[in-house]
Design an enzyme around this catalytic site. Structure first.
Site, PDB file in Angstrom:
ATOM      1  N   ASP A  83       3.452  11.063   1.168  1.00  0.00           N
ATOM      2  CA  ASP A  83       1.985  11.058   1.124  1.00  0.00           C
ATOM      3  C   ASP A  83       1.400  10.853   2.527  1.00  0.00           C
ATOM      4  O   ASP A  83       0.488  10.056   2.725  1.00  0.00           O
ATOM      5  CB  ASP A  83       1.514   9.952   0.162  1.00  0.00           C
ATOM      6  CG  ASP A  83       0.107  10.206  -0.358  1.00  0.00           C
ATOM      7  OD1 ASP A  83      -0.446  11.299  -0.097  1.00  0.00           O
ATOM      8  OD2 ASP A  83      -0.449   9.304  -1.013  1.00  0.00           O
ATOM      9  N   GLY A  92      -6.347   3.542  -6.954  1.00  0.00           N
ATOM     10  CA  GLY A  92      -6.639   2.118  -6.784  1.00  0.00           C
ATOM     11  C   GLY A  92      -7.807   1.841  -5.874  1.00  0.00           C
ATOM     12  O   GLY A  92      -8.392   2.734  -5.282  1.00  0.00           O
ATOM     13  N   THR A  93      -8.125   0.550  -5.793  1.00  0.00           N
ATOM     14  CA  THR A  93      -9.189   0.090  -4.909  1.00  0.00           C
ATOM     15  C   THR A  93      -8.567  -0.910  -3.948  1.00  0.00           C
ATOM     16  O   THR A  93      -7.786  -1.766  -4.365  1.00  0.00           O
ATOM     17  CB  THR A  93     -10.287  -0.600  -5.741  1.00  0.00           C
ATOM     18  OG1 THR A  93     -10.669   0.303  -6.776  1.00  0.00           O
ATOM     19  CG2 THR A  93     -11.497  -0.942  -4.898  1.00  0.00           C
TER      20      THR A  93
HETATM   21  P1  ATP Z   1      -5.052   8.045  -2.115  1.00  0.00           P
HETATM   22  O1  ATP Z   1      -5.295   7.139  -3.239  1.00  0.00           O
HETATM   23  O2  ATP Z   1      -5.115   9.473  -2.469  1.00  0.00           O
HETATM   24  O3  ATP Z   1      -3.814   7.686  -1.363  1.00  0.00           O
HETATM   25  P2  ATP Z   1      -6.571   6.793  -0.016  1.00  0.00           P
HETATM   26  O4  ATP Z   1      -5.395   6.609   0.874  1.00  0.00           O
HETATM   27  O5  ATP Z   1      -7.865   7.146   0.662  1.00  0.00           O
HETATM   28  O6  ATP Z   1      -6.289   7.898  -1.086  1.00  0.00           O
HETATM   29  P3  ATP Z   1      -6.269   4.056  -0.836  1.00  0.00           P
HETATM   30  O7  ATP Z   1      -4.844   4.084  -0.435  1.00  0.00           O
HETATM   31  O8  ATP Z   1      -6.623   3.429  -2.115  1.00  0.00           O
HETATM   32  O9  ATP Z   1      -6.845   5.534  -0.890  1.00  0.00           O
HETATM   33  O10 ATP Z   1      -7.077   3.363   0.338  1.00  0.00           O
HETATM   34  C1  ATP Z   1      -8.472   3.316   0.325  1.00  0.00           C
HETATM   35  C2  ATP Z   1      -8.973   2.952   1.690  1.00  0.00           C
HETATM   36  O11 ATP Z   1      -8.740   1.572   1.937  1.00  0.00           O
HETATM   37  C3  ATP Z   1      -8.285   3.665   2.846  1.00  0.00           C
HETATM   38  O12 ATP Z   1      -8.853   4.917   3.058  1.00  0.00           O
HETATM   39  C4  ATP Z   1      -8.490   2.708   3.990  1.00  0.00           C
HETATM   40  O13 ATP Z   1      -9.721   3.000   4.622  1.00  0.00           O
HETATM   41  C5  ATP Z   1      -8.543   1.351   3.317  1.00  0.00           C
HETATM   42  N1  ATP Z   1      -7.277   0.621   3.511  1.00  0.00           N
HETATM   43  C6  ATP Z   1      -6.130   0.773   2.818  1.00  0.00           C
HETATM   44  N2  ATP Z   1      -5.176  -0.071   3.247  1.00  0.00           N
HETATM   45  C7  ATP Z   1      -5.728  -0.785   4.252  1.00  0.00           C
HETATM   46  C8  ATP Z   1      -5.246  -1.839   5.130  1.00  0.00           C
HETATM   47  N3  ATP Z   1      -3.991  -2.307   5.035  1.00  0.00           N
HETATM   48  N4  ATP Z   1      -6.093  -2.338   6.052  1.00  0.00           N
HETATM   49  C9  ATP Z   1      -7.356  -1.864   6.146  1.00  0.00           C
HETATM   50  N5  ATP Z   1      -7.863  -0.879   5.372  1.00  0.00           N
HETATM   51  C10 ATP Z   1      -7.068  -0.353   4.430  1.00  0.00           C
END
Ligand code: ATP
Ligand code: MG
Length: 434
Positions: free
Chosen positions: A271, A166-167
């Protein structure tokens, strides 16, 4: 509008019922009505009133009128604060529907005995009243925190990051000007599966811990699910460079407390990794993206192939796993954050944490890495080494984690250390960008 939590005081015939509402902007009329009915089960409450500054009663019967009341209240609350006063709770007066007696226009008389249990306007002995108020307090908080959120209320802003699946966007909740983080995941699945995911996510409403990201709600629009959570202005730990041990100690305390809380709800995180540890300038550290919805995890896994590099050896080799697998992931994450690099140098993580399974075989086959003793304290090295024992049973049990000297020594309840470090790091980042 002020977005801090407020206290709503429901004025009932048997006493006042105070309930904190952490996110008033998520409250809708129906939730509040359900909450009032919990406190006054015998009355047919269809609306309620509040008092304006001159004491006139104003009726609330809809979401719009509720918004007007909250907006009025938040303004007076701000004024009281400016004048150095502690804000009064928001007092509401439930309005019961007409009683059968009044509706009985022909004045028919039926011989009935008055029953205190059936008439909440009747005097009830104090102890009993207090008891029933206490009992409903927890229930009330649950209902009031169960706000709904939908696509129309959200204005997307910049992208915060992109992961496997996701994004994540920063977004504004339009009515209440509150910032959220919204994760949008495209999912080509049936409506049945959508419903299953929504119901599996329900448990997130119940998660109430300062170490777990607050969940505001989720909704599907076409083939995308949007998951709305609290926004953390420091972002995730994967983007920070090497983190000093005195900061990492406080982070470890929060991570252990967050996991202990999830485990107490029989939820495995599944995770744990630096990108799922979020921080803010208030010094809070919170976990996100734990696998509460099997269906959601499975649906994402269909699109993204690979194995997570933070997984415990037993998971990489496809064996059964439990809480101890989360403990391994805590160890490897802390080690990476302390060293500023992934602890297995032969594993090159480029973008994201998913890798071909063969590349992770060394985690199963080799002795786990150890932090260099000279650079870190003995208690820290010991903690990480214990968490990263290859045999799951040799890792600390959940109730031993908090007692480990590395955790105990940093468990001082102070948010100052993390707060200053996050603010300083963000400042530095901004300076380098200019
Ligand atoms: P994966 O999909 O493998 O879990 P990930 O954790 O890097 O990888 P996402 O969970 O999509 O990917 O999150 C992408 C990015 O968005 C994170 O690395 C973080 O920097 C930002 N992010 C996620 N949730 C929040 C939040 N609640 N507040 C601020 N930034 C956030
Ligand atoms: Mg994530």
């Amino acid at each position: 509008m002020d977005t801090d939590g407020i206290v709503i005081r429901i004025k009932t015939p048997v006493g006042d019922m105070d309930s904190p509402v952490d996110y008033p902007f998520l409250l809708n009329f129906n939730d509040l009505l359900v909450a009032i009915r919990e406190v006054m089960p015998e009355a047919t409450v269809t609306a309620f009133e509040y008092e304006d500054e001159v004491g006139d009663r104003i009726t609330v019967r809809s979401d719009e009128e509720l918004k007007a009341m909250l907006s009025y209240y938040c303004n007076t609350m701000t004024e009281q604060r400016i004048n150095g006063l502690l804000p009064d709770p928001l007092q509401i007066f439930p309005r019961a529907g007409k009683t059968p007696g009044i509706r009985n226009i022909h004045g028919l008389k039926v011989n009935t005995r008055p029953s205190p249990a059936n008439d909440c306007a009747q005097t009830v002995p104090n102890a009993a009243a207090n008891n029933s108020l206490k009992k409903s307090s927890a229930e009330l908080k649950r209902i009031l925190s169960n706000g709904q959120i939908n696509g129309q209320d959200i204005e997307y802003q910049e992208q915060l990051g992109h992961g496997n699946g996701g994004t994540v966007y920063k977004a504004n909740h339009l009515s209440y000007k509150r910032v959220l983080a919204v994760k949008v995941i495209p999912l080509d699945i049936t409506v049945e599966l959508q419903k299953q995911i929504m119901s599996e996510l329900e448990i997130l409403y119940k998660c109430d811990s300062p170490y777990i990201i607050t969940f505001f709600g989720a909704f599907f629009v076409e083939n995308r699910i949007s998951i709305c959570t609290e926004f953390m202005d420091g972002g995730s730990l994967d983007v920070y460079k090497r983190i000093p041990e005195y900061v990492l100690g406080r982070i470890a305390v929060a991570v252990v407390k967050g996991l202990t809380y999830l485990w107490s709800l029989k939820i495995l995180h599944r995770d744990v990794k630096p990108s799922n540890m979020l921080v803010n300038t208030r010094g809070q550290v919170k976990l996100c993206d734990f696998g509460v919805s099997t269906q959601l995890v499975n649906s994402i896994a269909k699109t993204y192939v690979g194995t997570n590099a933070y997984m415990a050896p037993e998971r990489i080799s496809g064996e059964q796993y439990g809480i101890h697998a989360d403990v391994w992931s805590v160890g490897i994450s802390l080690m990476e954050l302390a060293l500023g690099m992934f602890p297995y140098p032969q594993i090159q993580k480029n973008q994201g944490s998913l890798m071909p399974l063969q590349l992770l075989q060394c985690i199963v086959d080799e002795d786990p890495p150890v932090l260099p003793v000279g650079q870190f304290s003995e208690t820290f090295v010991h903690f990480v080494t214990q968490c990263m024992k290859r045999q799951p049973k040799e890792r600390p049990a959940p109730n031993n984690l908090m007692e480990h000297p590395f955790i105990a020594q940093h468990n001082d309840g102070s948010a100052e250390v993390v707060s200053q470090w996050v603010s300083h790091s963000l400042e530095e980042r901004r300076r380098l960008q200019v």
